[in-house]
Design a protein around this motif. Structure first.
Motif, PDB file in Angstrom:
ATOM      1  N   HIS A 294       0.865  -1.190   0.000  1.00 38.40           N
ATOM      2  CA  HIS A 294       0.000   0.000   0.000  1.00 38.40           C
ATOM      3  C   HIS A 294       0.896   1.232   0.000  1.00 38.40           C
ATOM      4  CE1 HIS A 294      -3.701  -2.268   1.013  1.00 38.40           C
ATOM      5  NE2 HIS A 294      -2.860  -3.049   1.692  1.00 38.40           N
ATOM      6  N   ALA A 295       0.892   1.963  -1.085  1.00 37.63           N
ATOM      7  CA  ALA A 295       1.779   3.126  -1.203  1.00 37.63           C
ATOM      8  C   ALA A 295       1.168   4.334  -0.492  1.00 37.63           C
ATOM      9  CB  ALA A 295       2.043   3.435  -2.670  1.00 37.63           C
ATOM     10  N   SER A 296       1.083   4.274   0.828  1.00 31.25           N
ATOM     11  CA  SER A 296       0.469   5.367   1.595  1.00 31.25           C
ATOM     12  C   SER A 296       1.377   6.579   1.685  1.00 31.25           C
ATOM     13  CB  SER A 296       0.114   4.886   3.006  1.00 31.25           C
ATOM     14  OG  SER A 296       1.296   4.599   3.745  1.00 31.25           O
ATOM     15  N   GLY A 297       2.692   6.349   1.562  1.00 29.05           N
ATOM     16  CA  GLY A 297       3.636   7.453   1.698  1.00 29.05           C
ATOM     17  C   GLY A 297       3.823   7.914   3.123  1.00 29.05           C
ATOM     18  N   ARG A 298       3.258   7.187   4.094  1.00 30.36           N
ATOM     19  CA  ARG A 298       3.368   7.571   5.504  1.00 30.36           C
ATOM     20  C   ARG A 298       4.641   7.005   6.123  1.00 30.36           C
ATOM     21  NH1 ARG A 298      -0.600  11.486   6.318  1.00 30.36           N
ATOM     22  NH2 ARG A 298      -2.376  10.900   5.019  1.00 30.36           N
ATOM     23  N   VAL A 299       5.180   7.756   7.034  1.00 33.46           N
ATOM     24  CA  VAL A 299       6.336   7.266   7.795  1.00 33.46           C
ATOM     25  C   VAL A 299       5.885   6.133   8.715  1.00 33.46           C
ATOM     26  CG1 VAL A 299       8.092   7.861   9.487  1.00 33.46           C
ATOM     27  CG2 VAL A 299       7.516   9.486   7.661  1.00 33.46           C
ATOM     28  N   ALA A 300       4.839   6.388   9.488  1.00 32.41           N
ATOM     29  CA  ALA A 300       4.285   5.353  10.361  1.00 32.41           C
ATOM     30  C   ALA A 300       3.303   4.520   9.553  1.00 32.41           C
ATOM     31  CB  ALA A 300       3.583   5.981  11.559  1.00 32.41           C
ATOM     32  N   CYS A 301       3.689   3.290   9.254  1.00 34.59           N
ATOM     33  CA  CYS A 301       2.827   2.408   8.463  1.00 34.59           C
ATOM     34  C   CYS A 301       3.038   0.972   8.935  1.00 34.59           C
ATOM     35  CB  CYS A 301       3.123   2.534   6.972  1.00 34.59           C
ATOM     36  SG  CYS A 301       4.790   1.991   6.514  1.00 34.59           S
ATOM     37  N   ASP A 302       2.148   0.068   8.514  1.00 33.76           N
ATOM     38  CA  ASP A 302       2.338  -1.330   8.880  1.00 33.76           C
ATOM     39  C   ASP A 302       3.313  -1.995   7.907  1.00 33.76           C
ATOM     40  OD1 ASP A 302       0.922  -1.956   6.544  1.00 33.76           O
ATOM     41  OD2 ASP A 302      -0.924  -2.463   7.598  1.00 33.76           O
ATOM     42  N   GLU A 303       3.485  -3.296   8.047  1.00 33.14           N
ATOM     43  CA  GLU A 303       4.485  -4.009   7.250  1.00 33.14           C
ATOM     44  C   GLU A 303       4.143  -4.075   5.773  1.00 33.14           C
ATOM     45  OE1 GLU A 303       3.272  -4.797  10.083  1.00 33.14           O
ATOM     46  OE2 GLU A 303       4.900  -5.267  11.475  1.00 33.14           O
ATOM     47  N   LEU A 304       2.901  -3.712   5.429  1.00 36.66           N
ATOM     48  CA  LEU A 304       2.493  -3.678   4.018  1.00 36.66           C
ATOM     49  C   LEU A 304       2.336  -2.246   3.511  1.00 36.66           C
ATOM     50  CD1 LEU A 304      -0.117  -6.607   3.921  1.00 36.66           C
ATOM     51  CD2 LEU A 304       2.244  -6.601   3.064  1.00 36.66           C
ATOM     52  N   GLY A 305       2.821  -1.285   4.282  1.00 33.38           N
ATOM     53  CA  GLY A 305       2.828   0.105   3.825  1.00 33.38           C
ATOM     54  C   GLY A 305       1.551   0.873   4.063  1.00 33.38           C
ATOM     55  N   ALA A 306       0.548   0.240   4.683  1.00 36.03           N
ATOM     56  CA  ALA A 306      -0.727   0.925   4.899  1.00 36.03           C
ATOM     57  C   ALA A 306      -0.611   1.949   6.018  1.00 36.03           C
ATOM     58  CB  ALA A 306      -1.815  -0.090   5.234  1.00 36.03           C
ATOM     59  N   ALA A 307      -1.282   3.080   5.838  1.00 35.70           N
ATOM     60  CA  ALA A 307      -1.315   4.107   6.876  1.00 35.70           C
ATOM     61  C   ALA A 307      -1.961   3.541   8.134  1.00 35.70           C
ATOM     62  CB  ALA A 307      -2.087   5.327   6.387  1.00 35.70           C
ATOM     63  N   VAL A 308      -1.539   4.022   9.283  1.00 42.72           N
ATOM     64  CA  VAL A 308      -2.053   3.512  10.551  1.00 42.72           C
ATOM     65  C   VAL A 308      -2.796   4.606  11.299  1.00 42.72           C
ATOM     66  CG1 VAL A 308      -0.214   1.820  10.712  1.00 42.72           C
ATOM     67  CG2 VAL A 308       0.085   4.067  11.801  1.00 42.72           C
ATOM     68  N   LYS A 309      -3.560   4.177  12.297  1.00 42.48           N
ATOM     69  CA  LYS A 309      -4.319   5.103  13.132  1.00 42.48           C
ATOM     70  C   LYS A 309      -3.625   5.257  14.484  1.00 42.48           C
ATOM     71  CE  LYS A 309      -7.868   2.426  12.582  1.00 42.48           C
ATOM     72  NZ  LYS A 309      -9.217   1.806  12.599  1.00 42.48           N
ATOM     73  N   THR A 310      -4.047   6.253  15.221  1.00 42.51           N
ATOM     74  CA  THR A 310      -3.407   6.516  16.510  1.00 42.51           C
ATOM     75  C   THR A 310      -3.615   5.357  17.484  1.00 42.51           C
ATOM     76  OG1 THR A 310      -5.374   7.799  17.135  1.00 42.51           O
ATOM     77  CG2 THR A 310      -3.468   9.029  16.325  1.00 42.51           C
ATOM     78  N   ASP A 311      -4.753   4.659  17.400  1.00 37.37           N
ATOM     79  CA  ASP A 311      -4.948   3.537  18.316  1.00 37.37           C
ATOM     80  C   ASP A 311      -4.016   2.372  17.975  1.00 37.37           C
ATOM     81  OD1 ASP A 311      -6.321   2.951  15.964  1.00 37.37           O
ATOM     82  OD2 ASP A 311      -7.893   1.827  16.979  1.00 37.37           O
ATOM     83  N   TRP A 312      -3.660   2.227  16.686  1.00 36.99           N
ATOM     84  CA  TRP A 312      -2.683   1.219  16.262  1.00 36.99           C
ATOM     85  C   TRP A 312      -1.325   1.528  16.897  1.00 36.99           C
ATOM     86  CZ3 TRP A 312       1.975   0.897  13.681  1.00 36.99           C
ATOM     87  CH2 TRP A 312       2.313  -0.302  13.052  1.00 36.99           C
ATOM     88  N   LEU A 313      -0.933   2.788  16.864  1.00 37.39           N
ATOM     89  CA  LEU A 313       0.320   3.199  17.496  1.00 37.39           C
ATOM     90  C   LEU A 313       0.273   2.977  19.006  1.00 37.39           C
ATOM     91  CD1 LEU A 313       1.013   6.580  15.642  1.00 37.39           C
ATOM     92  CD2 LEU A 313       2.298   4.450  15.385  1.00 37.39           C
ATOM     93  N   ARG A 314      -0.858   3.314  19.601  1.00 35.68           N
ATOM     94  CA  ARG A 314      -0.976   3.200  21.051  1.00 35.68           C
ATOM     95  C   ARG A 314      -0.816   1.749  21.512  1.00 35.68           C
ATOM     96  NH1 ARG A 314      -5.605   5.144  21.401  1.00 35.68           N
ATOM     97  NH2 ARG A 314      -6.834   3.251  21.620  1.00 35.68           N
ATOM     98  N   ARG A 315      -1.479   0.822  20.836  1.00 36.79           N
ATOM     99  CA  ARG A 315      -1.388  -0.581  21.245  1.00 36.79           C
ATOM    100  C   ARG A 315       0.046  -1.098  21.165  1.00 36.79           C
ATOM    101  NH1 ARG A 315      -6.202  -0.839  18.214  1.00 36.79           N
ATOM    102  NH2 ARG A 315      -5.073  -1.711  16.414  1.00 36.79           N
ATOM    103  N   ARG A 316       0.746  -0.746  20.101  1.00 34.84           N
ATOM    104  CA  ARG A 316       2.130  -1.206  19.941  1.00 34.84           C
ATOM    105  C   ARG A 316       3.070  -0.516  20.921  1.00 34.84           C
ATOM    106  NH1 ARG A 316      -0.877  -2.466  16.240  1.00 34.84           N
ATOM    107  NH2 ARG A 316      -0.517  -4.198  14.785  1.00 34.84           N
ATOM    108  N   ALA A 317       2.784   0.723  21.232  1.00 32.16           N
ATOM    109  CA  ALA A 317       3.605   1.427  22.224  1.00 32.16           C
ATOM    110  C   ALA A 317       3.444   0.780  23.593  1.00 32.16           C
ATOM    111  CB  ALA A 317       3.207   2.896  22.286  1.00 32.16           C
ATOM    112  N   TYR A 318       2.214   0.446  23.971  1.00 30.34           N
ATOM    113  CA  TYR A 318       1.979  -0.188  25.265  1.00 30.34           C
ATOM    114  C   TYR A 318       2.685  -1.542  25.343  1.00 30.34           C
ATOM    115  CZ  TYR A 318      -1.617   3.277  26.457  1.00 30.34           C
ATOM    116  OH  TYR A 318      -2.286   4.435  26.759  1.00 30.34           O
ATOM    117  N   LYS A 319       2.668  -2.295  24.233  1.00 33.49           N
ATOM    118  CA  LYS A 319       3.345  -3.587  24.214  1.00 33.49           C
ATOM    119  C   LYS A 319       4.855  -3.401  24.394  1.00 33.49           C
ATOM    120  CE  LYS A 319       3.696  -8.011  23.669  1.00 33.49           C
ATOM    121  NZ  LYS A 319       3.187  -8.951  24.716  1.00 33.49           N
ATOM    122  N   ALA A 320       5.412  -2.384  23.725  1.00 34.36           N
ATOM    123  CA  ALA A 320       6.847  -2.113  23.852  1.00 34.36           C
ATOM    124  C   ALA A 320       7.196  -1.684  25.275  1.00 34.36           C
ATOM    125  CB  ALA A 320       7.267  -1.051  22.846  1.00 34.36           C
TER     126      ALA A 320
END
Length: 388
Positions: A294-320
């Motif tokens: 997915h050519a989203s052009g976003r810096v923060a993206c998933d492993e397939l290039g798709a743009a992510v939402k703030t809750d996606w970031l939050r869940r991964r941050a909490y896990k880290a």
């Protein structure tokens, strides 16, 4: 000479007095009239004089059958003509309590006591979601609703639908504010040691560069909205121009939060290096994904290039944070940690505010800058010098 007042006899034999008075014109320019009926000729004459005086003073309010819900509809249409979706939704949410508790009441019969009853109901039993149903909502929610209701009633006064704003002097009880302050969870940003512990753990994490962006003071929505075209990594410059967030379950992409929010930030070397490494990693991921990229052009993206939402970031941050064994904080608190560290280490207030993307320096200092034990120790040392 006739005074225009007629004597009438009702079916039950009761005698009353009546007259008709002009009270202006409607939107189509047609004459509007008001019928006055009283028990005595004097009462009719006095009421007519009162109305004529108010008309001359521009304070007359003609009787109408509008309800509070009718006013809410009118105000929302006016107040949300040129606002963002998130603001529109917040207005609608605030007024939902007004509709529920007061919506069917005649607007011109609304009293201060009614508004106070609304406040008491909200503080004790208005909750329907986000907690135990039937309990009170927070003081901040009550304050927002009261503010919106005041604004709606101001509109009603301007349009001569009511004589005065009955919510103008209604306040939230002091005891409720005191209890809310005592019960409110205090968010404490990371200390310098906690930041360093977290960064040491995520140094090899795929999202290492993304976590660094949070730790240099970007809002979560700014991190999610950041595009590679917003970066000049050779010059070490990051431009904050877009945000990506959720509003009522819908992803909203828009310009930065404010004019001050649109800003260019010089990147620390460690952040520039991490971003360059992440860009190379994404290039490899794109090759591996092929047509699935997915050519989203976003810096923060998933492993397939798709743009992510703030809750996606939050869940991964909490896990880290969990695996790094550091105290769990909101991503927004990483922003607080950055700004507090800058302020407590000699960066001028005006620079801290500009870095944060705030137009109001006082807001930055009041909300985002927290003193820490190290800063207090420095103050103690200075006092020691003074006292000898």
């Amino acid at each position: 000479m006739s005074d225009g007042i007629k004597k009438i006899t009702l079916r039950n034999g009761k005698v009353r007095y009546r007259t008709v008075i002009d009270v202006g014109r409607d939107a189509e320019g047609k004459r509007k009239q008001l019928t006055i009926t009283k028990d005595t000729r004097t009462e009719v004459r006095d009421e007519r004089a009162r109305i004529q005086h108010q008309r001359n003073a521009g304070t007359f309010v003609a009787p109408n059958k509008l309800t509070v819900s009718d006013l809410v509809d009118t105000w929302l249409t006016t107040a949300t003509r040129d606002v963002e979706l998130a603001t529109k939704r917040s207005y609608e949410d605030a007024m939902r309590y007004v509709r529920t508790h007061l919506g069917g009441k005649r607007l011109q019969e609304l009293t201060e006591e009614d508004v106070e009853a609304l406040i008491d109901w909200m503080l004790t039993s208005a909750r329907r979601r986000g907690g135990k149903a039937g309990t009170g909502v927070g003081v901040r929610t009550v304050s927002l609703t009261l503010g919106r209701l005041r604004a709606a009633l101001n509109l009603a006064v301007r349009r001569q639908l009511v004589a005065r704003n009955v919510a103008e002097h209604v306040t939230i009880p002091r005891a409720a504010r005191k209890d809310d302050k005592a019960n409110k969870k205090k968010y404490v940003p990371w200390t310098q040691e906690e930041v360093q512990q977290f960064l040491a753990h995520v140094a090899s994490d795929r999202l290492h560069a993304v976590w660094l962006l949070s730790l240099i003071g970007l809002r979560p929505a700014e991190v999610a909205g950041l595009r590679w075209i917003d970066l000049d990594l050779d010059a070490g410059i990051l431009k904050v121009e877009t945000t990506r967030t959720m509003v009522a379950g819908v992803v909203v992409e828009k310009d930065a939060k404010s004019g001050a929010g649109e800003r260019g930030l010089p990147l620390p070397e460690i952040v520039s290096k991490a971003l360059k490494a992440f860009r190379k990693r994404q290039a490899k991921e794109q090759l591996a994904a092929g047509e699935g990229w997915h050519a989203s052009g976003r810096v923060a993206c998933d492993e397939l290039g798709a743009a992510v939402k703030t809750d996606w970031l939050r869940r991964r941050a909490y896990k880290a944070m969990e695996t790094a064994e550091v105290r769990k904080v909101r991503l927004y608190d990483a922003r607080h940690a950055c700004l507090s560290w800058m302020a407590n280490n000699g960066v001028p207030d005006v620079v801290v505010s500009a870095w944060a993307g705030h137009a109001d320096l006082g807001f930055t200092k009041r909300i985002y800058v927290h003193s820490d034990p190290q800063a207090l120790r420095a103050g103690s040392d200075k006092l020691g010098e003074l006292l000898g």
